[in-house]
Write a protein that holds these residues in place. Structure first.
Motif, PDB file in Angstrom:
ATOM      1  N   ARG A  32       0.830  -1.212   0.000  1.00 16.39           N
ATOM      2  CA  ARG A  32       0.000   0.000   0.000  1.00 16.39           C
ATOM      3  C   ARG A  32       0.869   1.269   0.000  1.00 16.39           C
ATOM      4  O   ARG A  32       0.651   2.169  -0.812  1.00 16.39           O
ATOM      5  CB  ARG A  32      -0.894  -0.033   1.263  1.00 16.39           C
ATOM      6  N   ARG A  33       1.854   1.303   0.890  1.00 16.13           N
ATOM      7  CA  ARG A  33       2.697   2.503   0.969  1.00 16.13           C
ATOM      8  C   ARG A  33       3.558   2.666  -0.286  1.00 16.13           C
ATOM      9  O   ARG A  33       3.845   3.773  -0.717  1.00 16.13           O
ATOM     10  CB  ARG A  33       3.576   2.464   2.214  1.00 16.13           C
ATOM     11  N   ILE A  92       1.241   4.098  -2.882  1.00 19.38           N
ATOM     12  CA  ILE A  92       0.917   5.504  -2.571  1.00 19.38           C
ATOM     13  C   ILE A  92       2.101   6.407  -2.957  1.00 19.38           C
ATOM     14  O   ILE A  92       1.922   7.490  -3.498  1.00 19.38           O
ATOM     15  CB  ILE A  92       0.592   5.657  -1.060  1.00 19.38           C
ATOM     16  N   MET A 126       0.896   7.837   4.351  1.00 22.63           N
ATOM     17  CA  MET A 126       2.108   7.138   4.792  1.00 22.63           C
ATOM     18  C   MET A 126       2.076   6.904   6.303  1.00 22.63           C
ATOM     19  O   MET A 126       2.636   5.939   6.813  1.00 22.63           O
ATOM     20  CB  MET A 126       3.356   7.940   4.418  1.00 22.63           C
ATOM     21  N   ASP A 149       9.569   0.941   0.942  1.00 23.38           N
ATOM     22  CA  ASP A 149       8.359   1.622   0.448  1.00 23.38           C
ATOM     23  C   ASP A 149       8.746   2.773  -0.471  1.00 23.38           C
ATOM     24  O   ASP A 149       8.104   3.018  -1.496  1.00 23.38           O
ATOM     25  CB  ASP A 149       7.540   2.203   1.612  1.00 23.38           C
ATOM     26  N   TYR A 207      -0.686  12.837   1.212  1.00 17.99           N
ATOM     27  CA  TYR A 207       0.356  11.826   1.018  1.00 17.99           C
ATOM     28  C   TYR A 207       0.959  11.432   2.372  1.00 17.99           C
ATOM     29  O   TYR A 207       1.065  10.245   2.702  1.00 17.99           O
ATOM     30  CB  TYR A 207       1.443  12.337   0.072  1.00 17.99           C
TER      31      TYR A 207
END
Lengths: 241, 236
Positions: A4-5, A8, B102, A94, B98
């Protein structure tokens, strides 16, 4: 590291690019334009373009993605955003993974555009293997991204990061076999040329390379990509000395 | 367990150049501590150590009884660095969303913190188009995301107009009242009055620790500027 990270972060990098249409234009148009220029200059020597063109598909994505990634990553390192990210519950993977995913997508579009234009507009007639050119062009873009991520740790300014292009890419180009056949190189240089990442890309794109040979060279490129990404992750330090 | 910040005999050197010489400090939950001192006194180094990004040679630095840099602390500390850590080629909202993602907090929290720092009117503007004070507020919004237990704010009000400074100090006060430990550095001495306790640094050493009133009475000064000058002159 979480998927997921990573995704993103990739999305954030692509959003940054979206706000910078000039860079998108340069990344996509420059490699295609250069292949087009070569095709035009060799208009009366189509055989030569057919010999050189496919191999350049391994050079341009590597060069452009190396530059874009090293400058972008350096900006992340020097602006304070990287340090800020590393204070959060975020794995280094990530961040590195996010860059790799985002720029892989860019490299994919870039290499597809170059391959498409080469085969449909610029008159490239490579013996029946456009899939091979596309795959190697994509891996070549990924190589540029991975090395850009790792080497950006050595630069302290964008000027220095840009200077890594002639320092890192041009020697590989000179020893890639494009200018002097690998067999004609002096022994010491030949041994160096044999293990350079760009040589693997160019070898995989040679017209006389077998499918298994091309796959082996692709595996070598994947090995370099993995190693460079690991080095890139090691250069991210949560705590400064 | 002793919640809050515990710093004991902290020594930090960079390239063999000593920055902090055995600094000790306590910040309890629900306390707002002002870190004051001239440029180069070690304020930012101390703050960077508190958030775990600065290596140190010796001493002990704990937050909520955990050594700084522990993974368990990463969602408990909000941090505003001296350099504005935001992406210039993203909008205010894209930046905050963002960092929220995170951090693992909901997107609506991004709207909340943008509102707190009064950047609603600029939420769709690129950070590169903002003024210096507005960019600082983007960093502050990111620091307020989630539910931090400790806020480390390195000169968060620099470049802001008096009205906004007043508003942000009120926000810091509310956060303190909610039980957060808050450490704010500043070189604006008038802001000292807003802190529960002051720690004055000079050349990597604590030269005063106590309440704002004690600072004035100790130095027999009527203003914080004069008090600080008197302390610096009398320090060995």
């Amino acid at each position: 590291m979480t998927r997921r990270r990573t995704l993103i972060t990739a999305q954030r990098i692509l959003t940054q690019l979206k706000h910078d249409p000039r860079t998108i234009g340069l990344v996509l148009a420059v490699p295609a334009g250069l292949v087009g220029l070569l095709a035009w200059s060799l208009l009366h020597r189509p055989g030569q373009f057919n010999a050189l063109g496919p191999r350049l598909l391994g050079v341009f994505p590597l060069t452009v993605m190396f530059l874009v990634t090293s400058v972008t990553t350096l900006r992340e390192r020097t602006s304070g955003t990287l340090e800020r990210l590393l204070t959060l519950p975020v794995a280094k993977g990530d961040i590195i993974g996010g860059y790799a995913v985002a720029f892989s997508l860019v490299a994919m579009v870039q290499s597809a555009l170059v391959a498409l234009l080469s085969y449909t507009v610029f008159g490239l007639h490579h013996v029946g293997i456009p899939w091979r050119s596309s795959l190697v062009a994509l891996l070549s873009g990924l190589l540029g991204t991975a090395f850009g991520l790792a080497l950006s740790a050595l630069a302290t300014s964008e000027f220095q990061a840009v200077q890594f292009m002639p320092a890192f890419i041009l020697p590989q180009l000179l020893l890639s076999g494009l200018f002097v056949p690998l067999g004609d190189l002096p022994l010491g240089l030949r041994q160096v040329a044999d293990v350079l990442p760009m040589s693997a890309a160019i070898r995989a794109l040679q017209p006389n390379e077998t499918v298994s040979g091309a796959l082996l060279q692709s595996a070598v490129m994947l090995g370099y990509i993995g190693a460079a990404l690991c080095v890139g992750a090691l250069t991210l330090r949560r705590r400064q000395p | 367990m002793s919640p809050g910040v515990v710093v004991d005999h902290l020594v930090v050197s960079r390239r063999a150049h000593p920055i902090l010489h055995g600094v000790s400090l306590r910040v309890a939950p629900g306390e707002l501590v002002g870190l004051l001192g001239p440029s180069g006194s070690g304020k930012s180094t101390l703050m960077r150590t508190l958030v775990g990004v600065q290596a140190f040679q010796s001493g002990r630095v704990l937050v909520d009884d955990l050594p700084v840099g522990s993974p368990a602390l990463r969602d408990r500390i909000g941090y505003v660095a001296q350099s504005p850590a935001s992406y210039r080629d993203l909008t205010v909202e894209e930046n905050v969303r963002y960092f929220a993602a995170m951090l693992g907090v909901e997107a609506r929290d991004a709207s909340r913190v943008i509102d707190v720092v009064d950047l609603n009117a600029h939420r769709h503007d690129l950070v590169s188009s903002l003024s210096g004070g507005e960019i600082n507020r983007v960093s502050l919004a990111v620091a307020l995301l989630g539910a931090p237990r400790l806020l480390v704010l390195d000169e968060p009000t620099v470049g802001l107009d008096p009205v906004l400074r007043e508003r942000l100090w009120t926000v810091f006060g509310h956060l303190r009242d909610q039980g957060l430990a808050v450490v704010v550095s500043s070189h604006v001495m008038d802001e000292a009055a807003r802190c529960d306790r002051l720690v004055l640094l000079r050349e990597g050493r604590v030269i005063f620790e106590g309440g704002p009133d004690l600072l004035l009475t100790t130095t027999n000064s009527s203003t914080y500027d004069n008090a600080f000058v008197a302390l610096v002159r009398s320090a060995p």
